[in-house]
Design an enzyme around this catalytic site. Sequence first.
Site, PDB file in Angstrom:
ATOM      1  N   CYS A 153      52.797   0.725  45.368  1.00 46.36           N
ATOM      2  CA  CYS A 153      52.674   1.151  43.970  1.00 46.36           C
ATOM      3  C   CYS A 153      53.026   0.018  43.007  1.00 46.36           C
ATOM      4  O   CYS A 153      52.918   0.187  41.798  1.00 46.36           O
ATOM      5  CB  CYS A 153      53.542   2.383  43.706  1.00 46.36           C
ATOM      6  SG  CYS A 153      55.263   2.145  44.126  1.00 46.36           S
ATOM      7  N   CYS A 343      18.842  61.629  29.440  1.00 46.45           N
ATOM      8  CA  CYS A 343      18.780  61.149  28.067  1.00 46.45           C
ATOM      9  C   CYS A 343      18.723  59.627  27.953  1.00 46.45           C
ATOM     10  O   CYS A 343      18.556  59.095  26.862  1.00 46.45           O
ATOM     11  CB  CYS A 343      19.954  61.693  27.249  1.00 46.45           C
ATOM     12  SG  CYS A 343      21.521  60.923  27.691  1.00 46.45           S
ATOM     13  N   CYS A 353      33.554  57.532  43.263  1.00 48.79           N
ATOM     14  CA  CYS A 353      32.791  58.771  43.384  1.00 48.79           C
ATOM     15  C   CYS A 353      31.381  58.594  42.856  1.00 48.79           C
ATOM     16  O   CYS A 353      31.154  57.923  41.854  1.00 48.79           O
ATOM     17  CB  CYS A 353      33.506  59.854  42.598  1.00 48.79           C
ATOM     18  SG  CYS A 353      32.598  61.384  42.552  1.00 48.79           S
TER      19      CYS A 353
HETATM   20 ZN    ZN Z   1      22.489  61.946  29.340  1.00 47.18          ZN
HETATM   21 ZN    ZN Z   2      55.640   2.784  46.359  1.00 43.40          ZN
HETATM   22 ZN    ZN Z   3      32.844  62.034  40.242  1.00 47.89          ZN
END
Ligand code: ZN
Ligand code: ZN
Ligand code: ZN
Lengths: 566, 153
Positions: A153, A343, A353
């Site tokens: 380093c 609709c 569900c």
């Molecule tokens: Zn509807």
């Molecule tokens: Zn080093």
């Molecule tokens: Zn349901």
Amino acid sequence: MSDQGDDYSFEFEDSDENSLVDSALSSDDRDSENEFTGGASSTNVRTLPSSSNSSEGVVIKNSIVYKPWTLKDFIQKFFLDEAISLKEMQLPQCDIDELLIMLHYKNWQKEDVINDYYDDLERFRTRCGLPEIQSNKKDSGLLLGTRFSCLICVEDYDNIDTYSLSCHHRYCINCYQKYVDVSNRNGQLIRCIQSNCNLSIPHKDVSTLQSASNGHILESEAKKPVPDSSNKLLAQAAKNYIETHKNIWKWCPAPDCNFLTQLIDRKYEDKDKENPIKYEKDLDISDVPIVTCPNNHQFCHDCQYENHLPCPCWIVKLWIKKCEDDSETANWIQANTQSCPKCGTSIEKNGGCNHMSCFKCGFEFCWICLSSWKEHGSSYYKCNRFNPEEVEAVKKVQQSRRLTLQRYLHFYKRFAVHESSMEGDKKMIEKVDHKMNLFMEEESKKKHPDRNLSWANIQFLHDAIRSLTNGRKTLKWTYCFAFYLAKSNFAEIFEQMQDYLNKVVEDLSLIFEELNNKKNKNNSDIIIKRKKEIINLSDLIVKRQNLLIECAQSGLNQGLLYFETS
Amino acid sequence: MAALPKRIIKETERLVSDPVPGITATPSEDNLRYFHVTIEGPSASPYAGGLFKLELYLPDDYPMCAPKVRFLTKIYHPNIDKLGRICLDVLKDNWSPALQIRTILLSIQALLAAPNPDDPLANDVAEDWKKDEQAAIKMAQEWTAKYASTSSQ
Ligand SMILES: [Zn+2]
Ligand SMILES: [Zn+2]
Ligand SMILES: [Zn+2]
Ligand SMILES: [Zn+2]
Ligand SMILES: [Zn+2]
Ligand SMILES: [Zn+2]
Ligand SMILES: [Zn+2]
């Protein structure tokens, strides 16, 4: 142009690295990997030594004998215990650190270590990266808190820990820590930092070096006499080992699960099945190697995929391939919104569900087939069937190719919806669980808490959710099964069992949804009140699930059910 | 962007102040980890008279990981493929953090002086090299004149 080059020019490096890892494996490992056809038995597969000696924890189920493991137990048993046994038996003159390096170099094959050791000790030690036996170990290892100028380093430190092996190539701990971290990625032995210096860093020292921060190691780590099963280099080496012995070792595929299973033996009633060509289209689903990890996740050891019964493995492969090929067309189905068939209002599905009701017009319908829920519910759960009358109608107006696609989509949609329902169920249960916890806390603060209520009392909820999830998983795969199933009288019986399972799964899911959707605070009362019902339904799911799989198994075995996979 | 490690600053300074004969390496202005490199073809090699451009990139893990180096100039060499990638042990598993950019560039220069068809990256070139070395050397000279001649650059 330099910017552009920056982006694409180095992308091949990864594959180079992989092939390096590959070529470091001994040819023995490759051989055993090639033997994998699903019919491998312990006699012709080279496995880790002593693995079959211990029968502790071994599970025998249908055709498969296996053992679940944690990664730490694996490291202890196959790496650390092996080094200890070499120390105690064959090579007492070596120390544990050296034995671990030798084992690591020889891919954890104890016999190979003993052979190479007695064949040409000096050459073997050199290859492993161990110093000459006479070498002077003085002034090597860790030096704590000294003044030091590091050549890697190029920093000058007043007070820093440094490290070297017996070669005296000493560098600062910051450099060593970074070096070990980067080198650990490929799971091979880590050599001295110096170029052309082959000495291996002992596993124990790797942990010590990794513990360093701000120029100093963690002394508690340095004091450990031998590496333990949490050693990161050993963990990476174990992952490599498992990766190259996939015929025997499998990770549990469940997300965040760290268990693995070891295949010990495969047993077949009919010896003919060891013939891989016959095995390829095996109809005996009792042979499917379903294993269970200690977290109760079931998966197929051959496919490394969730429990896919009643489908045999080869049908699963066909189906997955088909789904990949047709994913473009099928994508739209997975979208999580649907418009009300009456609709047109857009409705989002939030639980598991499939019984939907439109918040605008109140129309109740089935998420999967979009027909009125009332029609469904009456005699039995009809939604599974691919209605042949519907097919006839479609046939007249559309071409047969379109029909094939529709047939696929019919089954795929049901397959996919159970997958996403599993997610929905999971979220819902988390909510219910949370509410239950709040309730239990309040209850315990009361002066006279309800003594009938304890944590054990709500364990049934967790059991119920597991039945629900497993039931859905089986249901999901019945649609793959049904897609390839040829029409027959028995196929209708199978479909009926599918209906039965579907019905109880949806019933239980419905209860959970109600518990979750009711705005009143007494959810927990409802849970306690409906406890018996929930337990009954979850038992019923398990029963019907088993019946369904048995039905598929005997149907296939007797030739009453068969697949059409042109 | 994270500060440039002292190691990289030192190496860059030395590459500029004390360049290796026949090699230049200049950091890009907008990315100090990216270097424009040129290597003169060694005399007495089929690449003599050519000036080869390369790019060199120091990944985040440098010097724990090797620099990424690639030829930009087309070159006919058994250890360098069509994309300019170089098969050199010190760029792969023989990399050590004790090596430097200048040692890597010297190794590449040495590879131009001594092609090694027994450890090929460009298999077709290596085949030609082994089958008929004279013809291969002639081809390498032609490519050098065509793609790397200093007069054309
Ligand atoms: Zn509807
Ligand atoms: Zn080093
Ligand atoms: Zn349901
Ligand atoms: Zn050394
Ligand atoms: Zn698991
Ligand atoms: Zn399978
Ligand atoms: Zn339906």
